[in-house]
Write an enzyme that holds these catalytic residues in place. Sequence first.
Site, mmCIF file in Angstrom:
data_model
loop_
_atom_site.group_PDB
_atom_site.id
_atom_site.type_symbol
_atom_site.label_atom_id
_atom_site.label_comp_id
_atom_site.label_asym_id
_atom_site.label_seq_id
_atom_site.Cartn_x
_atom_site.Cartn_y
_atom_site.Cartn_z
ATOM 1 N N GLU A 163 4.669 -17.455 -2.208
ATOM 2 C CA GLU A 163 3.546 -16.619 -2.662
ATOM 3 C C GLU A 163 3.171 -17.028 -4.081
ATOM 4 O O GLU A 163 4.036 -17.188 -4.938
ATOM 5 C CB GLU A 163 3.964 -15.146 -2.641
ATOM 6 N N ASP A 210 6.772 4.917 9.511
ATOM 7 C CA ASP A 210 6.485 3.637 8.866
ATOM 8 C C ASP A 210 6.472 2.509 9.912
ATOM 9 O O ASP A 210 5.584 1.643 9.900
ATOM 10 C CB ASP A 210 7.564 3.384 7.799
ATOM 11 N N LYS A 215 -0.631 -1.776 13.385
ATOM 12 C CA LYS A 215 -1.348 -2.893 12.750
ATOM 13 C C LYS A 215 -1.219 -4.149 13.625
ATOM 14 O O LYS A 215 -2.156 -4.930 13.759
ATOM 15 C CB LYS A 215 -0.787 -3.159 11.347
HETATM 16 C C1 LIG Z 1 3.820 -8.954 1.562
HETATM 17 C C2 LIG Z 1 2.968 -8.027 0.715
HETATM 18 C C3 LIG Z 1 1.906 -8.560 0.006
HETATM 19 C C4 LIG Z 1 1.099 -7.719 -0.797
HETATM 20 N N1 LIG Z 1 0.067 -8.276 -1.496
HETATM 21 C C5 LIG Z 1 -0.741 -7.489 -2.239
HETATM 22 C C6 LIG Z 1 -1.856 -8.046 -2.951
HETATM 23 O O1 LIG Z 1 -2.113 -9.238 -2.897
HETATM 24 N N2 LIG Z 1 -2.629 -7.204 -3.687
HETATM 25 C C7 LIG Z 1 -2.375 -5.858 -3.751
HETATM 26 O O2 LIG Z 1 -3.120 -5.152 -4.437
HETATM 27 N N3 LIG Z 1 -1.340 -5.295 -3.088
HETATM 28 C C8 LIG Z 1 -0.507 -6.078 -2.333
HETATM 29 N N4 LIG Z 1 0.556 -5.527 -1.659
HETATM 30 C C9 LIG Z 1 0.833 -4.082 -1.811
HETATM 31 C C10 LIG Z 1 0.131 -3.232 -0.761
HETATM 32 O O3 LIG Z 1 -1.269 -3.270 -0.950
HETATM 33 C C11 LIG Z 1 0.663 -1.801 -0.946
HETATM 34 O O4 LIG Z 1 2.030 -1.759 -0.595
HETATM 35 C C12 LIG Z 1 -0.102 -0.701 -0.269
HETATM 36 O O5 LIG Z 1 0.361 0.547 -0.814
HETATM 37 C C13 LIG Z 1 0.135 -0.586 1.230
HETATM 38 O O6 LIG Z 1 -0.585 -1.515 1.901
HETATM 39 P P1 LIG Z 1 -0.555 -1.589 3.508
HETATM 40 O O7 LIG Z 1 -1.450 -2.682 3.870
HETATM 41 O O8 LIG Z 1 0.825 -1.577 4.022
HETATM 42 O O9 LIG Z 1 -1.264 -0.158 3.856
HETATM 43 P P2 LIG Z 1 -1.373 0.683 5.183
HETATM 44 O O10 LIG Z 1 -0.796 -0.037 6.356
HETATM 45 O O11 LIG Z 1 -2.785 1.141 5.280
HETATM 46 O O12 LIG Z 1 -0.439 1.924 4.862
HETATM 47 C C14 LIG Z 1 -0.658 2.677 3.681
HETATM 48 C C15 LIG Z 1 0.005 4.039 3.805
HETATM 49 O O13 LIG Z 1 -0.693 4.811 4.792
HETATM 50 C C16 LIG Z 1 0.202 5.225 5.818
HETATM 51 N N5 LIG Z 1 -0.541 5.126 7.077
HETATM 52 C C17 LIG Z 1 -1.042 4.022 7.645
HETATM 53 N N6 LIG Z 1 -1.679 4.312 8.804
HETATM 54 C C18 LIG Z 1 -1.578 5.654 8.951
HETATM 55 C C19 LIG Z 1 -2.051 6.587 9.926
HETATM 56 N N7 LIG Z 1 -2.727 6.173 11.006
HETATM 57 N N8 LIG Z 1 -1.775 7.915 9.745
HETATM 58 C C20 LIG Z 1 -1.091 8.337 8.683
HETATM 59 N N9 LIG Z 1 -0.614 7.508 7.702
HETATM 60 C C21 LIG Z 1 -0.857 6.191 7.848
HETATM 61 C C22 LIG Z 1 1.377 4.252 5.746
HETATM 62 O O14 LIG Z 1 2.571 4.861 6.211
HETATM 63 C C23 LIG Z 1 1.454 3.976 4.269
HETATM 64 O O15 LIG Z 1 2.175 4.993 3.641
HETATM 65 C C24 LIG Z 1 1.379 -6.329 -0.866
HETATM 66 C C25 LIG Z 1 2.476 -5.807 -0.156
HETATM 67 C C26 LIG Z 1 3.257 -6.636 0.640
HETATM 68 C C27 LIG Z 1 4.424 -6.068 1.382
#
Ligand SMILES: Cc1cc2nc3c(=O)[nH]c(=O)nc-3n(C[C@H](O)[C@H](O)[C@H](O)COP(=O)(O)OP(=O)(O)OC[C@H]3O[C@@H](n4cnc5c(N)ncnc54)[C@H](O)[C@@H]3O)c2cc1C
Length: 306
Positions: A14, A158, A165
């Site tokens: 990364e 979680d 997804k």
């Molecule tokens: C490998 C990796 C790379 C990353 N890269 C970046 C980056 O480049 N830039 C950046 O800004 N951030 C980055 N992040 C951080 C990421 O954006 C955050 O962790 C963010 O808070 C969660 O993103 P997500 O896509 O998992 O969100 P989601 O999958 O949308 O989940 C977010 C929250 O909503 C909850 N949720 C999801 N769906 C539902 C539903 N249907 N009902 C109720 N609750 C729900 C989940 O449990 C979670 O608590 C990265 C994280 C990882 C692990």
Amino acid sequence: MSSASTPRIPFSVEFYPPRDEEAEERLWRAARVFADLGAAFVSVTYGAGGSTRDRTLRITRSISESTSLLPIAHLTAVGHSRDELCALIDAYGEAGVTQILALRGDPPGDPLGEWVPHPDGLLYSKQLVELIHERGDFEVGVASFPEGHYRASSLEHDAEVLVEKLRAGAEYSITQMFFDVDDYLRLRDRAVAADPEQGAKPIIPGLMPVTSLRSVRRMLELSGSSLPKALEKRLTAAAGTGAEEDRAAVREVGIEFATELCERLISEGAPCLHFNTLNFSRATQEVLANLGMAPAVGAGGGVVLA
Ligand SMILES: Cc1cc2nc3c(=O)[nH]c(=O)nc-3n(C[C@H](O)[C@H](O)[C@H](O)COP(=O)(O)OP(=O)(O)OC[C@H]3O[C@@H](n4cnc5c(N)ncnc54)[C@H](O)[C@@H]3O)c2cc1C
């Protein structure tokens, strides 16, 4: 520590989009090293709240056009309307970047603060996965969380979110950085229990050889993850009691620990090792060399060292 008999598996790295010329030179030095070492892909982060929108696009396009590496562009939904996201996705397609890691992103300013969706935007990253597929022929990955996402109501929920997804069309996930292999294995079990077919898609472990105790603590604070007590003790002892931590000693422990972690992940069937490099190559190469997956740092072979 090193083991000539450890099987080789793919590794990936990364990068983050550099802020200035010097940082950009460092990124390209690291890119050359990892291209020579045969990295499976390089993912490029998307700055909080879209702050690196143009840089992430530019860097992934340049990686695609001028190196043998496969770029994956991180893209976050936070702060963007649906139309802006469509324009961004299309721009990746036009730049020949067909791999996207779809993320929700954290609230800008305070990553652990209250999440407020854009009024014309998306609520969860699952919707971004769907949107990306609507816009064209992309391969999409998502985030997963060995310790559970800090906002998740339970570890089971979680895992449900992760398989949702994957059902929406993501092909794999990359995990939040972790230091306890059991957390990774339990996530894998939960995903398979939630949906045997989707849960079997690759869960790529996100790793970082610790080279500074202070900076890893800061990163973990922002992501809601933790250091196992035993590792924290080893690192704290190595850091010493001076005003400045003993970076060389911390680094030695960090690399030794990362090597052990990777050895166990390989023996547990991890599909790939994904290293958070901060655009440096040396620590990652040392771990790969310990695993027998790269020449030792400084061992020639045309590898340019950072
Ligand atoms: C490998 C990796 C790379 C990353 N890269 C970046 C980056 O480049 N830039 C950046 O800004 N951030 C980055 N992040 C951080 C990421 O954006 C955050 O962790 C963010 O808070 C969660 O993103 P997500 O896509 O998992 O969100 P989601 O999958 O949308 O989940 C977010 C929250 O909503 C909850 N949720 C999801 N769906 C539902 C539903 N249907 N009902 C109720 N609750 C729900 C989940 O449990 C979670 O608590 C990265 C994280 C990882 C692990």
